[in-house]
Design an enzyme around this catalytic site. Structure first.
Site, PDB file in Angstrom:
ATOM      1  N   MET A  29       0.849  -1.198   0.000  1.00  0.00           N
ATOM      2  CA  MET A  29       0.000   0.000   0.000  1.00  0.00           C
ATOM      3  C   MET A  29       0.884   1.247   0.000  1.00  0.00           C
ATOM      4  SD  MET A  29      -3.422  -0.950   2.085  1.00  0.00           S
ATOM      5  CE  MET A  29      -2.791  -0.699   3.705  1.00  0.00           C
ATOM      6  N   ASP A  60      12.045   0.120   5.290  1.00  0.00           N
ATOM      7  CA  ASP A  60      13.071  -0.922   5.096  1.00  0.00           C
ATOM      8  C   ASP A  60      12.476  -2.328   5.089  1.00  0.00           C
ATOM      9  OD1 ASP A  60      14.913   1.018   4.896  1.00  0.00           O
ATOM     10  OD2 ASP A  60      15.854   0.679   6.847  1.00  0.00           O
ATOM     11  N   GLY A  61      11.339  -2.511   5.783  1.00  0.00           N
ATOM     12  CA  GLY A  61      10.680  -3.820   5.771  1.00  0.00           C
ATOM     13  C   GLY A  61      10.234  -4.170   4.355  1.00  0.00           C
ATOM     14  N   HIS A  62       9.655  -3.187   3.641  1.00  0.00           N
ATOM     15  CA  HIS A  62       9.238  -3.436   2.251  1.00  0.00           C
ATOM     16  C   HIS A  62      10.454  -3.709   1.363  1.00  0.00           C
ATOM     17  CE1 HIS A  62       5.683  -0.918   3.557  1.00  0.00           C
ATOM     18  NE2 HIS A  62       5.085  -1.935   3.010  1.00  0.00           N
ATOM     19  N   GLN A 106     -10.309  -2.537   2.633  1.00  0.00           N
ATOM     20  CA  GLN A 106      -9.799  -3.185   3.842  1.00  0.00           C
ATOM     21  C   GLN A 106      -9.782  -2.242   5.045  1.00  0.00           C
ATOM     22  OE1 GLN A 106      -5.925  -4.084   1.771  1.00  0.00           O
ATOM     23  NE2 GLN A 106      -5.069  -3.770   3.796  1.00  0.00           N
ATOM     24  N   LYS A 130       5.270 -10.191   9.325  1.00  0.00           N
ATOM     25  CA  LYS A 130       4.765  -9.343  10.413  1.00  0.00           C
ATOM     26  C   LYS A 130       3.239  -9.423  10.504  1.00  0.00           C
ATOM     27  CE  LYS A 130       4.012  -4.897  10.535  1.00  0.00           C
ATOM     28  NZ  LYS A 130       2.687  -4.833  11.198  1.00  0.00           N
TER      29      LYS A 130
HETATM   30  O1  PAF Z   1      -0.107  -5.765   3.741  1.00  0.00           O
HETATM   31  C1  PAF Z   1      -0.518  -4.860   2.975  1.00  0.00           C
HETATM   32  O2  PAF Z   1       0.171  -3.863   2.722  1.00  0.00           O
HETATM   33  C2  PAF Z   1      -1.912  -4.974   2.366  1.00  0.00           C
HETATM   34  O3  PAF Z   1      -2.802  -5.601   3.232  1.00  0.00           O
HETATM   35  C3  PAF Z   1      -1.918  -5.667   1.004  1.00  0.00           C
HETATM   36  C4  PAF Z   1      -1.474  -7.133   1.096  1.00  0.00           C
HETATM   37  C5  PAF Z   1      -0.997  -4.915   0.033  1.00  0.00           C
HETATM   38  C6  PAF Z   1      -3.336  -5.662   0.412  1.00  0.00           C
HETATM   39  O4  PAF Z   1      -3.821  -4.369   0.232  1.00  0.00           O
END
Ligand code: PAF
Length: 277
Positions: free
Chosen positions: A28, A33-35, A59, A149
């Protein structure tokens, strides 16, 4: 460091990745750094690496932080370039939800979707699984990488991919932590200095639980609770499960999960552990 191609529609995506094998990291945005770790983990798993950036409205429940969720597209693009991403898929809401946000087909997460995070956020996992299924349909990845996480999310996505035979391999990537153990999260930026210090006790509680593992489930929960209490944290939940989020059993890989509000943000963390008798 090549700038990734940006695709906003399915046609642009198809043109950008052709017939290559694809590894995929859905996000999103507000990349930290985790990404970066997720992207680096995914890089060698396919010929083309696709990252999606889409703040998924379905969500978030009304009153949650959808509007305030950080949107940092230019900085995200730089991080993607750094991690060797080939294509950034940044769809519009209309591309993802062509018939609108209500009265549409959705994915029912089943019983695991209504406990723990799902008990606090009853529509959350339906929104997550629905958007992930749509992203899989658009990106058509061979492999998709998600952070450990959000362990309940990862488990539900594994279940969905398996039970709906989506033909995509789901890979979990270990949590990246700050120097004091706090799990990295886009929501950590909402913590004040005092809350930030307090938040480190979530991972300290998990470490205490792991150390008590040989003494069994009751000891794990007691030790972890004691650490949270010493820091003035009342958890929304602190639970032991097996690795697939079923009932924990001695001698079988177990998992300890915690969630708590520290100031405004709700923070999540979890760890694997081994349980003695
Ligand atoms: O973990 C997230 O950033 C979100 O829940 C995801 C998997 C991108 C879905 O919108």
């Amino acid at each position: 460091m090549a700038t990734p191609a940006i695709a906003r529609t399915r046609a642009e995506l198809d043109a950008a990745h052709g017939d290559s094998t694809v590894s995929f990291v859905p996000t999103m945005g507000a990349l930290h750094d985790g990404h970066l770790q997720l992207l680096k983990h995914a890089r060698p798993l396919g010929e083309t690496l696709v990252a999606s950036i889409f703040v998924n409205p379905t969500q978030f429940a009304p009153g949650e932080d959808f509007d305030a969720y950080p949107r940092t597209f230019d900085a995200d693009l730089e991080r993607c370039a750094e991690a060797g991403v080939d294509i950034v898929f940044a769809p519009t809401v209309e591309t993802m939800y062509p018939t609108g946000l209500v009265d549409t087909v959705t994915v029912d997460p089943g019983p695991l979707g209504s406990v723990l995070e799902g008990a606090v956020r009853p529509t959350h996992f339906r929104g997550v699984l629905t958007v992930v299924a749509k992203l899989f349909g658009l990106v058509r990845p061979d492999v998709a990488v998600f952070g450990e996480k959000d362990y309940q999310q990862l488990t539900l996505i594994r279940h969905m991919a398996r039970e709906l035979a989506l033909g995509v391999e789901i890979v979990g990537c270990p949590t990246v932590r700050e120097h004091d153990g706090l799990a990295m999260s886009s929501r950590n930026r909402y913590l004040s200095a005092d809350e930030r210090r307090q938040a480190a006790y979530l991972s300290a509680a998990l470490r205490a639980g792991v150390a008590a593992g040989p003494d069994g489930a009751d000891a794990v929960l007691a030790e972890a609770h004691a650490v949270l209490e010493s820091a003035g944290i009342t958890p929304d939940y602190l639970v032991l499960t097996d690795a697939d989020m079923g009932e924990p059993r001695p001698g079988v890989d177990a998992h300890l999960l915690v969630a708590a509000k520290v100031g405004t943000p709700r923070l999540l963390d979890n760890t694997a552990l081994t349980l003695g008798a």
